[in-house]
Write an enzyme that holds these catalytic residues in place. Structure first.
Site, PDB file in Angstrom:
ATOM      1  N   SER A 176       0.804  -1.227   0.000  1.00  0.00           N
ATOM      2  CA  SER A 176       0.000   0.000   0.000  1.00  0.00           C
ATOM      3  C   SER A 176       0.832   1.269   0.000  1.00  0.00           C
ATOM      4  O   SER A 176       0.827   2.057   0.952  1.00  0.00           O
ATOM      5  CB  SER A 176      -0.938  -0.027   1.193  1.00  0.00           C
ATOM      6  OG  SER A 176      -1.654  -1.228   1.154  1.00  0.00           O
ATOM      7  N   ARG A 191       7.443   6.217  -4.387  1.00  0.00           N
ATOM      8  CA  ARG A 191       7.987   6.859  -3.184  1.00  0.00           C
ATOM      9  C   ARG A 191       7.322   6.220  -1.960  1.00  0.00           C
ATOM     10  O   ARG A 191       6.291   5.565  -2.062  1.00  0.00           O
ATOM     11  CB  ARG A 191       7.734   8.365  -3.187  1.00  0.00           C
ATOM     12  CG  ARG A 191       6.282   8.733  -3.192  1.00  0.00           C
ATOM     13  CD  ARG A 191       6.004  10.169  -2.851  1.00  0.00           C
ATOM     14  NE  ARG A 191       4.574  10.368  -2.978  1.00  0.00           N
ATOM     15  CZ  ARG A 191       3.971  10.777  -4.079  1.00  0.00           C
ATOM     16  NH1 ARG A 191       4.688  11.080  -5.129  1.00  0.00           N
ATOM     17  NH2 ARG A 191       2.666  10.881  -4.127  1.00  0.00           N
ATOM     18  N   ASP A 229      -3.835  -1.412  -1.506  1.00  0.00           N
ATOM     19  CA  ASP A 229      -4.920  -1.830  -0.596  1.00  0.00           C
ATOM     20  C   ASP A 229      -6.297  -1.357  -1.083  1.00  0.00           C
ATOM     21  O   ASP A 229      -7.304  -2.029  -0.878  1.00  0.00           O
ATOM     22  CB  ASP A 229      -4.671  -1.391   0.864  1.00  0.00           C
ATOM     23  CG  ASP A 229      -4.322   0.076   1.030  1.00  0.00           C
ATOM     24  OD1 ASP A 229      -4.206   0.783   0.013  1.00  0.00           O
ATOM     25  OD2 ASP A 229      -4.157   0.520   2.194  1.00  0.00           O
TER      26      ASP A 229
HETATM   27  C1  GLC Z   1      -0.883   5.935   1.428  1.00  0.00           C
HETATM   28  C2  GLC Z   1      -0.295   5.140   0.263  1.00  0.00           C
HETATM   29  C3  GLC Z   1      -1.392   4.504  -0.577  1.00  0.00           C
HETATM   30  C4  GLC Z   1      -2.324   3.709   0.315  1.00  0.00           C
HETATM   31  C5  GLC Z   1      -2.866   4.574   1.439  1.00  0.00           C
HETATM   32  C6  GLC Z   1      -3.775   3.803   2.382  1.00  0.00           C
HETATM   33  O1  GLC Z   1      -1.584   7.023   0.924  1.00  0.00           O
HETATM   34  O2  GLC Z   1       0.513   5.991  -0.528  1.00  0.00           O
HETATM   35  O3  GLC Z   1      -0.834   3.674  -1.571  1.00  0.00           O
HETATM   36  O4  GLC Z   1      -3.374   3.190  -0.449  1.00  0.00           O
HETATM   37  O5  GLC Z   1      -1.784   5.120   2.175  1.00  0.00           O
HETATM   38  O6  GLC Z   1      -3.103   2.752   2.994  1.00  0.00           O
END
Ligand code: GLC
Length: 492
Positions: A176, A191, A229
């Site tokens: 995620s 990143r 996610d």
């Molecule tokens: C952050 C991550 C993203 C993820 C979110 C929730 O924003 O960059 O990829 O979906 O957290 O976990």
């Protein structure tokens, strides 16, 4: 001569001002702290205000950025990432599949036995917390740790789960963070977010890193799907309810994914998906707009964070940051309005000491003397015996910060509804829209959740509100990843 006199006059005036400032500060702290703290509170309330008109502007700005992010790579702060998921689970998926869900301070491993008839026959999972040093260490250290836990979990597989002879186990990897996907089972890290900062990972294929670690730890498993996610939650939600079209995570971080028409993605040059659709991972945490009600607390939080200038929306609405915003407001009140007496409690200086679950507990305190607030202030910040008026102030600040976050999240959802045209249907034609929600903030912070839902209803109006449903898709992201591993299995 004249110059010297002027210079002396300036120095004299400066000295008088400095002395006056000291007196003013002294007076403010000691003579009328209540007035000062009321002023800080009022200012916070005004700066955090989110009237419906502002939320609509924010939703419109979100829609504009969505278009720009879909038009070209790097066209917007919204990455609008192509996920290579052009088919969501149908229910026909069958067999045992694993998932690994990594994206916060804990990770989960799980396995499901799918019946092939839209039923998950068995499900088992384990949750492991990530030692903080691994979040800022090396890729090998983090992935070896995870692979070793995965090995233990596999070793525990009971007879309820049937892996046909000669088959390799398959895994859906929920990772995620923003990833530039190269295919359904590979992608490079753009990143880090949410407090992770591991050198030597940016630009690397996360599946390759995990696969190498699994080899080192003796885990014989193939990664068949790499998903965010939000994408896992969308897939998991759709398995249960065919009207799911959007997924939103409100947890440590925040993000959304939705089903987009392939034709509306000019930057997609791959083969036209048979379904005509593609799931887009928005990475909405990085949204930024001049309409956002930013305060001095947001600005200093951002400047002092591991990723300054990035994830501005996330830093206003997500679980990692709400408690820290509360701490920053309390710190200012302690310093300028003696909220906790003559000295600033030393622990209040520690960043991230106030976590959002603690803030939520204080916000939900319904006892007449705000007992929970008193206990939390004592246990976490070492402040004994706070008067009721102080406790009330703390609850008010929680309310202002949580309300702003929840209302902004609702505006983000309105942006997606507008982009997908769902908001412009007329009565009688309005499609049912189910939004799969996941994340600890949404699940546990009831005031936040209620405020989000009420705000969304307020924004879309009574008629459309009847056709929108938010469902908690608990574990959705992990289960969705296992389902996508099944639908992208090497044996199909
Ligand atoms: C952050 C991550 C993203 C993820 C979110 C929730 O924003 O960059 O990829 O979906 O957290 O976990």
């Amino acid at each position: 001569m004249g110059k010297v006199i002027v210079g002396a006059a300036v120095i004299g005036a400066a000295a008088v001002c400095a002395a006056a400032a000291l007196i003013v500060r002294h007076r403010v702290r000691n003579s009328n702290p209540c007035v000062k703290s009321a002023n800080i509170l009022k200012e916070l309330e005004e700066k955090c205000a989110t009237p419906a008109s502002k939320l609509r502007q924010i939703a419109d700005a979100m829609t504009v950025e969505m278009h720009a992010g879909l038009a070209s790579e790097g066209g917007s702060k919204l990455k609008m990432l192509i996920t290579y998921v052009d088919n969501l689970p149908t229910g026909d998926e069958e067999g045992v599949f694993y998932a690994l869900d990594l994206g916060g301070t804990n990770f989960r491993v799980l396995r499901v036995q799918l019946s092939g008839k839209s039923v998950i026959e068995y499900k088992e999972f384990a949750e492991v917390s990530i030692p903080p040093h691994l979040m800022v260490g090396t890729p090998d250290a983090l992935f070896d740790y995870i692979a070793a836990e995965l090995a233990k979990f596999i070793a525990d597989e009971s007879e309820k789960f049937h892996l046909p002879p000669g088959r390799q186990r398959e895994l859906g990897f929920t990772f995620s963070f923003p990833v530039l996907q190269l295919s359904i089972d590979s992608g490079t890290l753009i990143r880090w977010t949410k407090g992770f900062s591991i050198n030597d990972m940016i630009g690397k294929d996360v599946v390759a890193e995990l696969t190498k670690a699994m080899d080192r730890q003796g885990v014989d498993m193939r990664v068949s799907a790499l998903v965010n996610d939000t994408v896992g939650t969308l897939a998991g939600g759709k398995y249960d309810n065919k009207d799911v079209a959007i997924a939103v995570i409100l947890g440590t971080g925040s993000n959304a994914a939705y089903v987009e028409r392939a034709q509306a993605i000019p930057k997609w040059h791959g083969p036209h998906p048979k379904s005509g659709e593609m799931v887009i991972n928005m990475e909405w945490g990085n949204f930024k707009s001049s309409h956002l009600p930013l305060t001095e607390y947001d600005n200093t939080l951002d400047v002092e964070s591991l990723n300054p200038g990035e994830q501005i929306f996330e830093k206003m609405i997500a679980g990692m940051y709400l408690g820290e915003l509360l701490r920053r407001v309390l710190y200012r009140m302690a310093e300028e309005a003696a909220l906790f007496g003559d000295t600033v409690p030393p622990k209040l200086k520690t960043q991230f000491i106030l976590r959002t679950p603690e803030m939520s507990a204080m916000h939900h305190d319904t006892s007449p003397d705000l007992k929970v607030v008193g206990e939390k202030l004592k246990d976490i910040l070492g402040i004994p015996d706070t008067p009721l008026s102080t406790r009330k102030t703390v609850v008010e600040i929680c309310n202002i910060i949580a309300t702003r976050g929840a209302r902004l999240a609702a505006a983000g959802i309105l942006g997606i509804l507008k982009k997908t045209g769902r908001e412009s249907f007329r009565d009688g034609e309005i499609p049912n829209t189910v939004i799969a929600m996941d994340g600890g903030l949404y699940e546990h912070y009831i005031e936040y959740r209620n405020c989000l839902e009420n705000t969304l209803n307020e924004l879309v109006g009574e008629n459309f509100a009847k056709h929108i449903k938010l469902i908690l898709s608990n574990d959705g992201s992990g289960i969705g990843a296992a389902l996508l591993a099944a639908s992208h299995s090497q044996y199909i």
